[in-house]
Design an enzyme around this catalytic site. Structure first.
Site, short mmCIF file in Angstrom:
data_model
loop_
_atom_site.label_atom_id
_atom_site.label_comp_id
_atom_site.label_asym_id
_atom_site.label_seq_id
_atom_site.Cartn_x
_atom_site.Cartn_y
_atom_site.Cartn_z
N HIS A 15 24.65 1.75 -2.20
CA HIS A 15 24.48 0.35 -1.77
C HIS A 15 25.29 0.14 -0.49
O HIS A 15 26.52 0.06 -0.53
CB HIS A 15 24.98 -0.60 -2.87
CG HIS A 15 24.79 -2.05 -2.58
ND1 HIS A 15 24.31 -2.94 -3.51
CD2 HIS A 15 25.01 -2.80 -1.46
CE1 HIS A 15 24.25 -4.16 -2.99
NE2 HIS A 15 24.68 -4.10 -1.74
N HIS A 17 25.28 -1.86 3.63
CA HIS A 17 24.66 -2.71 4.66
C HIS A 17 24.95 -2.07 6.02
O HIS A 17 26.12 -1.97 6.41
CB HIS A 17 25.25 -4.12 4.60
CG HIS A 17 24.97 -4.80 3.30
ND1 HIS A 17 23.85 -5.54 3.07
CD2 HIS A 17 25.67 -4.78 2.13
CE1 HIS A 17 23.85 -5.99 1.82
NE2 HIS A 17 24.95 -5.53 1.22
N LEU A 18 23.90 -1.65 6.71
CA LEU A 18 24.08 -1.01 8.02
C LEU A 18 23.81 -1.95 9.18
O LEU A 18 24.07 -1.59 10.33
CB LEU A 18 23.15 0.20 8.16
CG LEU A 18 23.49 1.47 7.39
CD1 LEU A 18 22.53 2.58 7.78
CD2 LEU A 18 24.93 1.91 7.63
N ARG A 19 23.23 -3.16 8.90
CA ARG A 19 22.86 -4.09 9.98
C ARG A 19 21.87 -3.41 10.93
O ARG A 19 21.16 -2.50 10.55
CB ARG A 19 24.10 -4.63 10.71
CG ARG A 19 25.23 -5.15 9.80
CD ARG A 19 24.79 -6.21 8.80
NE ARG A 19 25.93 -6.82 8.14
CZ ARG A 19 25.89 -7.36 6.93
NH1 ARG A 19 24.77 -7.35 6.22
NH2 ARG A 19 26.96 -7.92 6.40
N ASN A 43 18.61 -6.68 3.88
CA ASN A 43 18.81 -8.11 4.20
C ASN A 43 19.10 -8.31 5.69
O ASN A 43 20.13 -8.85 6.08
CB ASN A 43 19.91 -8.74 3.33
CG ASN A 43 21.27 -8.10 3.50
OD1 ASN A 43 21.39 -6.93 3.86
ND2 ASN A 43 22.31 -8.86 3.24
N LYS A 105 14.79 -4.44 -3.55
CA LYS A 105 16.01 -5.22 -3.78
C LYS A 105 15.69 -6.67 -4.07
O LYS A 105 14.96 -7.32 -3.31
CB LYS A 105 16.91 -5.12 -2.53
CG LYS A 105 18.20 -5.94 -2.61
CD LYS A 105 19.19 -5.35 -3.60
CE LYS A 105 20.39 -6.27 -3.84
NZ LYS A 105 21.41 -6.23 -2.81
N HIS A 143 20.73 -8.16 -7.20
CA HIS A 143 21.93 -8.96 -6.95
C HIS A 143 22.01 -9.92 -8.13
O HIS A 143 21.24 -10.87 -8.21
CB HIS A 143 21.84 -9.70 -5.61
CG HIS A 143 23.09 -10.47 -5.29
ND1 HIS A 143 23.93 -10.13 -4.26
CD2 HIS A 143 23.66 -11.53 -5.91
CE1 HIS A 143 24.97 -10.98 -4.25
NE2 HIS A 143 24.82 -11.83 -5.24
N HIS A 181 26.57 -3.98 -7.55
CA HIS A 181 27.96 -4.47 -7.43
C HIS A 181 28.39 -5.29 -8.65
O HIS A 181 28.68 -6.48 -8.56
CB HIS A 181 28.20 -5.24 -6.13
CG HIS A 181 27.07 -6.14 -5.68
ND1 HIS A 181 26.48 -7.06 -6.49
CD2 HIS A 181 26.45 -6.23 -4.49
CE1 HIS A 181 25.54 -7.68 -5.81
NE2 HIS A 181 25.49 -7.19 -4.61
N LEU A 226 30.69 -11.24 -2.06
CA LEU A 226 29.88 -11.72 -3.18
C LEU A 226 29.26 -10.52 -3.89
O LEU A 226 28.77 -9.61 -3.20
CB LEU A 226 28.79 -12.67 -2.69
CG LEU A 226 29.31 -14.05 -2.27
CD1 LEU A 226 28.23 -14.88 -1.61
CD2 LEU A 226 29.90 -14.79 -3.48
N ASP A 254 28.77 -1.32 -1.22
CA ASP A 254 28.46 -2.68 -0.74
C ASP A 254 29.24 -3.00 0.52
O ASP A 254 29.56 -4.17 0.79
CB ASP A 254 28.71 -3.74 -1.83
CG ASP A 254 28.10 -5.10 -1.45
OD1 ASP A 254 27.15 -5.13 -0.65
OD2 ASP A 254 28.59 -6.13 -1.95
N HIS A 258 31.06 -7.81 8.89
CA HIS A 258 30.91 -9.08 9.61
C HIS A 258 31.98 -9.07 10.69
O HIS A 258 33.12 -8.66 10.42
CB HIS A 258 31.15 -10.27 8.68
CG HIS A 258 30.09 -10.45 7.62
ND1 HIS A 258 28.91 -11.10 7.86
CD2 HIS A 258 30.04 -10.03 6.33
CE1 HIS A 258 28.17 -11.09 6.76
NE2 HIS A 258 28.83 -10.44 5.81
N ALA A 270 30.72 -13.76 3.60
CA ALA A 270 31.05 -12.91 2.45
C ALA A 270 30.79 -11.44 2.80
O ALA A 270 29.72 -11.12 3.32
CB ALA A 270 30.19 -13.30 1.25
#
Ligand code: NCD
Ligand code: ZN
Length: 350
Positions: A15, A17-19, A43, A105, A143, A181, A226, A254, A258, A270
């Protein structure tokens, strides 16, 4: 004498997030250094809702990897689709054919970063899609938080089990589900005892910290993610699960970057950034529980076994050597602050 080095089969992050764009370019090397594969969250803005969008995103990931000198043999992105009320069951069939897409997801609409396009009523709106996923063996990554604003933010995961997870699994008992998560004792108990194909990912921050960490000496936004950190009893249940013999609990960082200014803000985003030191953080948590010998199963074996993918070849080594977490790392034209910035961890990955 405690061990001086630990050697693990190359681990995976189930899990992450690579953007996208320059943000992705700045951070992707961190994940590729630590892990052989990672499940890439969809996302983005706009979200990755179709096979075509996922394949295009995968192409940009491969370009970013090659720009930082990582070969295709060294790191594999495992793509996901973002489920919406309007997802077409045929898209799932196409995703199943496209071998780079491993899962779908679920973001309940409004639950977290970029979840506006998420699902408003899972069984009401997505039954045909879920049926198709169950038929082709496509896992649903959830989620697991209710979004009802009346529900206390610390109770949203536990309530999700009763309101969404149990009804879903009653209707689709053969659907492969990952409770992403996981943060509560209720979640651990549910996942451990559920019948059928069920698993959960656990982050490093939820193994290392309880909710006091967010408020130590003032409000500390880099500990805000989150689902939010919970009470100590929940942290202990997660450590017990991660270090147990159960094949159902495995590594999903996760890591969610940011920019510093968006975290240190009157309405901070978050997400904890852990990609630069994920293994060091997990090793610290496992050692504190006196279960460092269980780290390899958690990080390298149970994930691929659940997804039906081969375990990795090759190894990584951690050395017992103080590692000072960087205060900031570059993030495109900005910077970001990793979890536990400035603290010293007892393990370093070579
Ligand atoms: C994630 C993000 O920033 O994309 N944030 C987080 O706190 N974990 C979204 C998510 O996984 O909830
Ligand atoms: Zn996430």
């Amino acid at each position: 004498m405690p061990a001086h080095t630990i050697t693990l089969t190359r681990p995976d992050d189930w899990h992450i997030h690579l953007r996208d764009g320059e943000a992705m370019q700045a951070i992707i090397g961190h994940t590729a250094k630590q892990f052989a594969r990672a499940v890439i969250m969809p996302n983005l803005k706009p979200p990755v809702t179709t096979v075509a969008l996922a394949q295009a995103y995968r192409g940009r990931i491969e370009q970013a990897l090659s720009a930082c000198g990582v070969s295709k043999a060294d790191f594999t992105p495992l793509m996901t689709l973002y489920l919406t009320d309007k997802t077409d069951p045929d898209e799932i069939a196409r995703a199943h054919e496209a071998d780079s897409i491993v899962a779908v997801k679920l973001y309940p609409a409004g639950a977290t970063t970029n979840s506006d396009a998420g699902v408003t009523d899972l069984l009401g709106k997505c039954s045909k899609v879920l049926e198709m996923m169950q038929r082709v063996g496509m896992p649903l990554l959830m989620h697991g938080e209710v979004t009802d604003p009346e529900v206390d933010v610390f109770d949203r995961e536990a309530l999700f089990i009763d309101r969404v997870m149990i009804p879903l699994r009653k209707s689709f008992p053969e659907l492969k589900v990952v409770f992403e998560h996981l943060t509560t004792k209720e979640g651990v108990d549910y996942v451990r005892d559920a019948s059928g194909p069920m698993a959960a990912t656990i982050t490093a921050q939820h193994l290392l910290y309880n909710r006091n960490e967010i408020f130590k000496g003032g409000i500390r936004p880099h500990f805000y993610c989150l689902p939010i950190l919970k009470r100590e009893v929940h942290r202990q249940a997660l450590v017990d699960a991660a270090t147990s013999d159960s094949p159902r609990f495995f590594l999903g960082s996760d890591s969610a970057p940011h920019a510093k200014g968006l975290k240190e803000n009157a309405c901070g985003c978050a997400g904890c950034y852990t990609a630069v030191h994920a293994l060091e953080l997990y090793a610290t948590a496992f050692e504190r529980a006196d279960k460092i010998d269980r780290l390899e199963a958690f990080a390298s074996f149970r994930g691929p076994d659940f997804y039906g993918l081969p375990r990795n070849k090759g190894v990584v080594t951690l050395t017992r050597e103080p590692y000072v977490v960087p205060l900031e790392v570059p993030y495109g034209s900005e910077t970001l602050v990793p979890l536990a910035a400035g603290e010293t961890l007892p393990w370093r990955m070579l």
